[in-house]
Design a protein around this motif. Sequence first.
Motif, PDB file in Angstrom:
ATOM      1  N   LEU A   1       0.340  -0.931   0.225  1.00 28.61           N
ATOM      2  CA  LEU A   1      -0.361  -0.060   0.018  1.00 28.61           C
ATOM      3  C   LEU A   1       1.334   1.030  -0.225  1.00 28.61           C
ATOM      4  CD1 LEU A   1      -3.044   0.487   0.258  1.00 28.61           C
ATOM      5  CD2 LEU A   1      -2.779   0.552   2.084  1.00 28.61           C
ATOM      6  N   LEU A   2       2.114   1.275   0.598  1.00 28.44           N
ATOM      7  CA  LEU A   2       3.171   2.358   0.234  1.00 28.44           C
ATOM      8  C   LEU A   2       3.356   2.885  -1.170  1.00 28.44           C
ATOM      9  CD1 LEU A   2       4.420   4.671   1.844  1.00 28.44           C
ATOM     10  CD2 LEU A   2       6.189   2.852   2.910  1.00 28.44           C
ATOM     11  N   GLU A   3       4.038   1.014  -1.333  1.00 29.29           N
ATOM     12  CA  GLU A   3       4.721   1.844  -2.345  1.00 29.29           C
ATOM     13  C   GLU A   3       3.348   2.051  -3.837  1.00 29.29           C
ATOM     14  OE1 GLU A   3       7.236  -1.009  -5.105  1.00 29.29           O
ATOM     15  OE2 GLU A   3       6.669  -2.496  -4.109  1.00 29.29           O
ATOM     16  N   LYS A   4       2.340   2.028  -3.523  1.00 29.66           N
ATOM     17  CA  LYS A   4       1.918   2.051  -4.612  1.00 29.66           C
ATOM     18  C   LYS A   4       1.561   3.520  -4.109  1.00 29.66           C
ATOM     19  CE  LYS A   4      -3.113   1.793  -5.587  1.00 29.66           C
ATOM     20  NZ  LYS A   4      -4.883   1.146  -5.442  1.00 29.66           N
ATOM     21  N   ASP A   5       1.584   4.357  -2.876  1.00 24.49           N
ATOM     22  CA  ASP A   5       1.479   5.801  -2.697  1.00 24.49           C
ATOM     23  C   ASP A   5       2.420   6.404  -3.403  1.00 24.49           C
ATOM     24  OD1 ASP A   5      -0.727   5.820  -1.406  1.00 24.49           O
ATOM     25  OD2 ASP A   5      -0.768   6.088   0.568  1.00 24.49           O
ATOM     26  N   ILE A   6       3.593   5.905  -3.382  1.00 23.61           N
ATOM     27  CA  ILE A   6       4.948   6.799  -3.244  1.00 23.61           C
ATOM     28  C   ILE A   6       4.637   5.823  -5.434  1.00 23.61           C
ATOM     29  CG2 ILE A   6       7.645   6.620  -3.728  1.00 23.61           C
ATOM     30  CD1 ILE A   6       7.335   4.821  -1.071  1.00 23.61           C
ATOM     31  N   ASP A   7       4.804   5.152  -5.805  1.00 27.87           N
ATOM     32  CA  ASP A   7       4.370   5.326  -7.192  1.00 27.87           C
ATOM     33  C   ASP A   7       3.431   6.120  -7.437  1.00 27.87           C
ATOM     34  OD1 ASP A   7       5.865   3.446  -7.238  1.00 27.87           O
ATOM     35  OD2 ASP A   7       4.793   1.515  -7.264  1.00 27.87           O
ATOM     36  N   THR A   8       2.983   6.243  -6.531  1.00 26.30           N
ATOM     37  CA  THR A   8       1.545   7.621  -7.684  1.00 26.30           C
ATOM     38  C   THR A   8       1.446   9.069  -7.253  1.00 26.30           C
ATOM     39  OG1 THR A   8      -1.038   5.917  -6.507  1.00 26.30           O
ATOM     40  CG2 THR A   8      -0.563   8.337  -7.186  1.00 26.30           C
ATOM     41  N   ILE A   9       2.544   9.210  -6.134  1.00 25.22           N
ATOM     42  CA  ILE A   9       3.275  10.647  -6.244  1.00 25.22           C
ATOM     43  C   ILE A   9       4.539  10.832  -7.245  1.00 25.22           C
ATOM     44  CG2 ILE A   9       4.843  12.226  -4.938  1.00 25.22           C
ATOM     45  CD1 ILE A   9       4.002  10.698  -2.334  1.00 25.22           C
ATOM     46  N   LEU A  10       4.882   9.482  -7.454  1.00 27.13           N
ATOM     47  CA  LEU A  10       6.214  10.101  -8.350  1.00 27.13           C
ATOM     48  C   LEU A  10       5.348   9.704 -10.463  1.00 27.13           C
ATOM     49  CD1 LEU A  10       8.637   7.166  -7.367  1.00 27.13           C
ATOM     50  CD2 LEU A  10       9.089   9.774  -6.631  1.00 27.13           C
ATOM     51  N   GLN A  11       4.387  10.003 -10.298  1.00 24.50           N
ATOM     52  CA  GLN A  11       4.223  10.152 -11.750  1.00 24.50           C
ATOM     53  C   GLN A  11       3.758  11.830 -12.072  1.00 24.50           C
ATOM     54  OE1 GLN A  11      -0.080   8.520 -11.887  1.00 24.50           O
ATOM     55  NE2 GLN A  11       1.138   6.809 -11.132  1.00 24.50           N
ATOM     56  N   PHE A  12       3.889  12.280 -10.174  1.00 21.21           N
ATOM     57  CA  PHE A  12       4.114  14.132 -11.312  1.00 21.21           C
ATOM     58  C   PHE A  12       5.220  14.147 -11.087  1.00 21.21           C
ATOM     59  CE2 PHE A  12      -0.169  12.780  -9.151  1.00 21.21           C
ATOM     60  CZ  PHE A  12      -1.031  12.549 -10.236  1.00 21.21           C
ATOM     61  N   ASP A  13       5.693  14.059 -11.081  1.00 20.36           N
ATOM     62  CA  ASP A  13       7.493  14.538 -10.732  1.00 20.36           C
ATOM     63  C   ASP A  13       7.352  14.906  -9.615  1.00 20.36           C
ATOM     64  OD1 ASP A  13      10.263  14.483 -12.087  1.00 20.36           O
ATOM     65  OD2 ASP A  13       9.960  15.939 -13.242  1.00 20.36           O
ATOM     66  N   PRO A  14       7.871  15.167  -8.844  1.00 17.98           N
ATOM     67  CA  PRO A  14       7.434  16.272  -7.134  1.00 17.98           C
ATOM     68  C   PRO A  14       9.443  16.525  -7.046  1.00 17.98           C
ATOM     69  CG  PRO A  14       7.493  13.839  -6.685  1.00 17.98           C
ATOM     70  CD  PRO A  14       7.100  13.664  -8.101  1.00 17.98           C
ATOM     71  N   PRO A  15       9.321  17.647  -7.593  1.00 21.61           N
ATOM     72  CA  PRO A  15      10.967  18.387  -6.716  1.00 21.61           C
ATOM     73  C   PRO A  15      11.143  17.754  -5.665  1.00 21.61           C
ATOM     74  CG  PRO A  15       9.743  20.282  -7.889  1.00 21.61           C
ATOM     75  CD  PRO A  15       9.098  18.463  -7.322  1.00 21.61           C
ATOM     76  N   HIS A  16      10.606  17.664  -4.489  1.00 16.59           N
ATOM     77  CA  HIS A  16      10.556  17.596  -2.938  1.00 16.59           C
ATOM     78  C   HIS A  16       9.702  16.994  -2.516  1.00 16.59           C
ATOM     79  CE1 HIS A  16      10.899  18.199   1.465  1.00 16.59           C
ATOM     80  NE2 HIS A  16      11.992  18.938   0.929  1.00 16.59           N
ATOM     81  N   ILE A  17       9.762  15.575  -1.966  1.00 24.77           N
ATOM     82  CA  ILE A  17       8.968  15.122  -0.530  1.00 24.77           C
ATOM     83  C   ILE A  17       8.992  14.819   0.500  1.00 24.77           C
ATOM     84  CG2 ILE A  17       7.819  12.556  -0.231  1.00 24.77           C
ATOM     85  CD1 ILE A  17       8.356  11.899  -3.499  1.00 24.77           C
ATOM     86  N   SER A  18       8.531  15.688   0.904  1.00 19.51           N
ATOM     87  CA  SER A  18       8.297  14.718   3.440  1.00 19.51           C
ATOM     88  C   SER A  18       7.518  13.665   4.033  1.00 19.51           C
ATOM     89  CB  SER A  18       7.934  16.313   3.831  1.00 19.51           C
ATOM     90  OG  SER A  18       9.151  17.725   3.751  1.00 19.51           O
ATOM     91  N   ALA A  19       8.672  13.061   3.742  1.00 25.94           N
ATOM     92  CA  ALA A  19       8.139  12.014   4.103  1.00 25.94           C
ATOM     93  C   ALA A  19       8.253  11.621   6.018  1.00 25.94           C
ATOM     94  CB  ALA A  19       8.691  10.696   3.224  1.00 25.94           C
ATOM     95  N   TYR A  20       7.173  11.272   6.604  1.00 25.20           N
ATOM     96  CA  TYR A  20       6.402  11.873   7.992  1.00 25.20           C
ATOM     97  C   TYR A  20       6.147  10.026   8.571  1.00 25.20           C
ATOM     98  CZ  TYR A  20       7.320  16.525   7.510  1.00 25.20           C
ATOM     99  OH  TYR A  20       7.888  18.093   6.259  1.00 25.20           O
ATOM    100  N   SER A  21       7.082   9.622   9.259  1.00 23.30           N
ATOM    101  CA  SER A  21       6.167   8.497  10.581  1.00 23.30           C
ATOM    102  C   SER A  21       4.941   8.149  11.030  1.00 23.30           C
ATOM    103  CB  SER A  21       7.501   7.898  11.196  1.00 23.30           C
ATOM    104  OG  SER A  21       7.318   7.093  12.072  1.00 23.30           O
ATOM    105  N   LEU A  22       4.221   8.460  11.109  1.00 20.29           N
ATOM    106  CA  LEU A  22       3.341   8.800  11.799  1.00 20.29           C
ATOM    107  C   LEU A  22       3.760   8.532  13.815  1.00 20.29           C
ATOM    108  CD1 LEU A  22      -0.117   9.074  12.298  1.00 20.29           C
ATOM    109  CD2 LEU A  22      -0.121   6.542  12.483  1.00 20.29           C
ATOM    110  N   THR A  23       3.611  10.092  14.235  1.00 23.05           N
ATOM    111  CA  THR A  23       3.716  10.408  15.456  1.00 23.05           C
ATOM    112  C   THR A  23       2.147  10.124  16.324  1.00 23.05           C
ATOM    113  OG1 THR A  23       5.478  11.132  15.077  1.00 23.05           O
ATOM    114  CG2 THR A  23       5.094  11.891  16.948  1.00 23.05           C
ATOM    115  N   VAL A  24       2.434   9.117  16.947  1.00 30.63           N
ATOM    116  CA  VAL A  24       1.413   9.269  18.306  1.00 30.63           C
ATOM    117  C   VAL A  24       1.464  10.268  19.490  1.00 30.63           C
ATOM    118  CG1 VAL A  24       0.104   8.083  20.069  1.00 30.63           C
ATOM    119  CG2 VAL A  24       1.088   7.084  17.140  1.00 30.63           C
ATOM    120  N   GLU A  25       0.863  11.972  18.988  1.00 27.80           N
ATOM    121  CA  GLU A  25       0.528  13.087  20.310  1.00 27.80           C
ATOM    122  C   GLU A  25      -0.285  12.204  21.047  1.00 27.80           C
ATOM    123  OE1 GLU A  25       3.491  14.866  20.605  1.00 27.80           O
ATOM    124  OE2 GLU A  25       3.902  14.451  18.501  1.00 27.80           O
ATOM    125  N   PRO A  26       0.082  12.779  22.713  1.00 29.34           N
ATOM    126  CA  PRO A  26      -0.982  12.463  23.739  1.00 29.34           C
ATOM    127  C   PRO A  26      -2.243  12.920  23.561  1.00 29.34           C
ATOM    128  CG  PRO A  26       0.925  13.021  24.470  1.00 29.34           C
ATOM    129  CD  PRO A  26       1.857  12.871  23.365  1.00 29.34           C
TER     130      PRO A  26
END
Length: 378
Positions: free
Chosen positions: A168-193
């Motif tokens: 599922l993650l790879e599918k998301d990445i592949d979809t984004i890459l179709q649009f040739d973005p110059p920059h990507i911010s990829a964050y690990s989900l953080t659980v804030e209290p």
Amino acid sequence: MSGLYLHIPFCKQACSYCDFYFVTRQEYKQDFVDELIREIQSRKDSRFTIDPIQTIYFGGGTPSLLTPSQVEAIMTAIDEVFDLQAEEITLEMNPDDVTREFLSGVKSAGVNRASMGVQSFDTDLLNFMHRAHNSEEALRCLELLQSSDFNVFTVDLIYGNPGQSLDLLEKDIDTILQFDPPHISAYSLTVEPQTRLGKQVKLGRIIPPEDDTVALHFDLVINKLEEAGIMQYEVSNYAKLGKEAVHNSNYWSHVNYLGLGPGAHSFWWDEDLSSAQRWSNKPDLRSYLKSDWEQPFEAEFLDIHDLAEERLMLGLRTRTGVSIDELKNRYQYSFNPDQLQHLKHLEYDEKAILNENIQLTKKGLKIADAILLDILTK
């Protein structure tokens, strides 16, 4: 040079993971813009206007809930008060707000970099995150961005979600890459209290993925983006060569920045460069509209030792690392024998490179927070 951060506190709804200050009621938007302009004007002929402004960042909240004319009014006020020599002016956008006319309008107002909060294209994940947009809106806004006058834009992605598979993650990445973005911010989900997600985790209704699973997600993000020529330059940030974010890079390098708006944070060196201050505005829109920004809500004094440790912490999260000479000459900081021994172990384990700079390798950046804690506690 210095930077401006503008906190726009409006959101359509609360994302489950977000702990930034926001309000979901929209009726005070124009009152807020008027007050923000007053706060900008209050800085005229102050110590904050001596340095030229290199970057401006509209964050939030959801800045794309402002109209282009409101963005233009804010930019005009900034230009009248500050020495504006901006290389980069970023505005965060949500996919459901974006139209061709909106992009054209904010570009005409001076914005030259768009930050698109996509997070995922999967319907179930978007519902889990309680995002206001759907997959179709995300795809449409990226198509608009790609065909617009914005030659610099960034896309946000969140990984490490409960139930998110590598496929599922790879599918998301592949979809984004179709649009040739110059920059990507990829964050690990953080659980804030204090967030909706934090409360669900505490009640046992949601179980976050194991660390090993998140590490596999991290590896997939790095490898897929690297194959596309989008290289990691900070733990959570990836860019094509020359497209790195200037504003965020300045945060990591201890450049002065002034935060405006409710909940915005500021950092400013004292004149002799032996100490600095960090402060924030109160995260309360009603109070802000009564001009409570005239007094700092939370202020922190940082001596040179505090600053040295912070510079080390921020610098080691980046691919370029931190200069040993800079630590010594600017921050009067030298490593003790235990720290030096630990750094040598890191180099032996291929987690760090030691030369003029101390840099973490790809292997080291994966566990950067743990490494930093070990160094600072030696």
